[in-house]
Design a protein around this motif. Structure first.
Motif, PDB file in Angstrom:
ATOM      1  N   UNK A  78       0.811  -1.219   0.000  1.00 44.69           N
ATOM      2  CA  UNK A  78       0.000   0.000   0.000  1.00 44.69           C
ATOM      3  C   UNK A  78       0.837   1.259   0.000  1.00 44.69           C
ATOM      4  N   UNK A  79       1.941   1.253   0.751  1.00 38.93           N
ATOM      5  CA  UNK A  79       2.706   2.489   0.943  1.00 38.93           C
ATOM      6  C   UNK A  79       3.558   2.887  -0.263  1.00 38.93           C
ATOM      7  N   UNK A  80       4.144   1.916  -0.948  1.00 39.61           N
ATOM      8  CA  UNK A  80       4.994   2.262  -2.097  1.00 39.61           C
ATOM      9  C   UNK A  80       4.176   2.913  -3.217  1.00 39.61           C
ATOM     10  N   UNK A  81       3.038   2.315  -3.638  1.00 37.40           N
ATOM     11  CA  UNK A  81       2.222   3.018  -4.641  1.00 37.40           C
ATOM     12  C   UNK A  81       1.740   4.386  -4.145  1.00 37.40           C
ATOM     13  N   UNK A 149      -4.239  -3.969   6.352  1.00 38.93           N
ATOM     14  CA  UNK A 149      -2.818  -3.638   6.476  1.00 38.93           C
ATOM     15  C   UNK A 149      -2.341  -2.892   5.238  1.00 38.93           C
ATOM     16  N   UNK A 150      -2.799  -3.316   4.061  1.00 42.02           N
ATOM     17  CA  UNK A 150      -2.443  -2.626   2.817  1.00 42.02           C
ATOM     18  C   UNK A 150      -2.980  -1.193   2.833  1.00 42.02           C
ATOM     19  N   UNK A 151      -4.230  -1.036   3.291  1.00 41.66           N
ATOM     20  CA  UNK A 151      -4.831   0.304   3.389  1.00 41.66           C
ATOM     21  C   UNK A 151      -4.043   1.169   4.372  1.00 41.66           C
ATOM     22  N   UNK A 152      -3.642   0.580   5.491  1.00 40.72           N
ATOM     23  CA  UNK A 152      -2.836   1.309   6.469  1.00 40.72           C
ATOM     24  C   UNK A 152      -1.533   1.781   5.835  1.00 40.72           C
ATOM     25  N   UNK A 153      -0.909   0.901   5.052  1.00 35.48           N
ATOM     26  CA  UNK A 153       0.313   1.281   4.344  1.00 35.48           C
ATOM     27  C   UNK A 153       0.079   2.421   3.381  1.00 35.48           C
ATOM     28  N   UNK A 154      -1.065   2.405   2.694  1.00 36.04           N
ATOM     29  CA  UNK A 154      -1.389   3.484   1.751  1.00 36.04           C
ATOM     30  C   UNK A 154      -1.498   4.828   2.482  1.00 36.04           C
ATOM     31  N   UNK A 155      -2.183   4.825   3.611  1.00 39.45           N
ATOM     32  CA  UNK A 155      -2.336   6.056   4.402  1.00 39.45           C
ATOM     33  C   UNK A 155      -0.977   6.564   4.873  1.00 39.45           C
ATOM     34  N   UNK A 156      -0.139   5.634   5.355  1.00 40.22           N
ATOM     35  CA  UNK A 156       1.193   6.008   5.821  1.00 40.22           C
ATOM     36  C   UNK A 156       2.011   6.615   4.678  1.00 40.22           C
ATOM     37  N   UNK A 157       1.949   5.988   3.505  1.00 43.72           N
ATOM     38  CA  UNK A 157       2.710   6.476   2.352  1.00 43.72           C
ATOM     39  C   UNK A 157       2.345   7.896   1.967  1.00 43.72           C
ATOM     40  N   UNK A 158       1.050   8.203   1.977  1.00 42.74           N
ATOM     41  CA  UNK A 158       0.592   9.565   1.651  1.00 42.74           C
ATOM     42  C   UNK A 158       1.089  10.561   2.697  1.00 42.74           C
ATOM     43  N   UNK A 159       0.879  10.226   3.981  1.00 37.37           N
ATOM     44  CA  UNK A 159       1.282  11.134   5.057  1.00 37.37           C
ATOM     45  C   UNK A 159       2.783  11.370   5.066  1.00 37.37           C
ATOM     46  N   UNK A 160       3.551  10.309   4.901  1.00 43.49           N
ATOM     47  CA  UNK A 160       5.004  10.426   4.948  1.00 43.49           C
ATOM     48  C   UNK A 160       5.520  11.322   3.823  1.00 43.49           C
ATOM     49  N   UNK A 161       5.019  11.131   2.616  1.00 44.25           N
ATOM     50  CA  UNK A 161       5.509  11.903   1.477  1.00 44.25           C
ATOM     51  C   UNK A 161       5.163  13.388   1.592  1.00 44.25           C
ATOM     52  N   UNK A 162       3.986  13.680   2.120  1.00 45.19           N
ATOM     53  CA  UNK A 162       3.568  15.078   2.234  1.00 45.19           C
ATOM     54  C   UNK A 162       4.111  15.767   3.484  1.00 45.19           C
TER      55      UNK A 162
END
Length: 261
Positions: A78-81, A149-162
């Motif tokens: 989730x986080x890499x995409x 868990x994949x959704x959690x990774x997606x949320x983390x990826x967005x927050x981390x990048x911004x």
């Protein structure tokens, strides 16, 4: 080399060693509010700073077998995409001549406030999946834990990048909730193994966008390494609950201050 940045790196590193909270929660606000660094540059530089300073921790946790690599893979799915998507959005905004600094400042404010709440209610999050009123969560865990868990990774990826915030405390919060039977060391190891590559990917994305200051990065690293070492030793002498509450309140105030910029 600016010794003001080196001292800031030392101070933040000391607090990281003292409390165990990720540098993104502290370093980026310090760069923006104290040194008036542009939010995009502060975020981009801090992402690479976090990847470098935390990188050695993965090997240590791997040797101790405290990393669940299957969970890391789910989070990364989730986080890499999400990270690549967020970088693409920033690139498109820059290409259109749109100033995305206010977006980064707002995301940073939200991430800091969320992080402060996670720190304050850490114990509650740890026990949430185990308590009687929430037994139904076990059914959700069995059926939906992997996609969640994949959704959690997606949320983390967005927050981390911004915002450069989210891969540490927020990532651990998701793991505490989704994997309540993991002990704390396994949560920390798994979270770290996921956080380092994500911060590195996001940091490289910001480098591509021109929002990384490598001279600043070097100054921060030189100061933070001895700070982390000394803080980790001093932390043994101080009550963890008091330090975490103090830090949470500080992050909440900083988040509120950024919200009104």
């Amino acid at each position: 080399m600016d010794f003001g940045f080196t001292f800031a790196g030392f101070a933040v590193g000391f607090i990281i060693g003292l409390t165990g909270v990720g540098g993104g929660s502290l370093m980026t606000p310090v760069l923006v509010l104290v040194f008036s660094i542009k939010p995009a540059v502060a975020v981009g530089t801090d992402l690479l700073y976090a990847a470098i300073t935390k990188g050695g921790g993965i090997l240590s946790h791997h040797r101790q077998q405290t990393i669940d690599w299957s969970v890391v893979r789910l989070l990364s799915a989730g986080s890499i995409p999400a990270t690549l998507l967020a970088v693409l959005i920033l690139k498109q905004l820059a290409g259109m001549g749109i100033n995305y600094e206010p977006v980064i400042t707002s995301m940073l404010s939200i991430a800091l406030i969320l992080t402060s709440l996670v720190i304050l209610f850490k114990s509650r999050l740890q026990s949430l999946g185990r308590t009687e009123p929430f037994q139904f969560i076990r059914i959700i865990h069995r059926r939906l834990r992997a996609p969640m868990t994949v959704v959690a990774g997606f949320i983390i990826g967005i927050l981390v990048t911004f915002s450069s915030v989210g891969a540490g405390a927020l990532g651990a919060a998701f793991l505490f909730f989704l994997y309540p039977r993991f002990n704390t060391v396994r949560i920390v190891g798994t979270d770290l193994a996921h956080a380092v590559p994500i911060t590195a990917i996001a940091g490289l994305g910001h480098w591509h966008l021109g929002s990384v200051d490598f001279q600043l990065l070097l100054s921060l690293i030189i100061g933070s390494l001895p700070g982390i070492y000394l803080g980790s030793h001093a932390g043994i002498q101080l009550p963890e609950k008091f330090m975490r509450m103090l830090l949470a309140l500080m992050l909440m105030l900083i988040g509120g201050r950024l919200a009104v910029l």
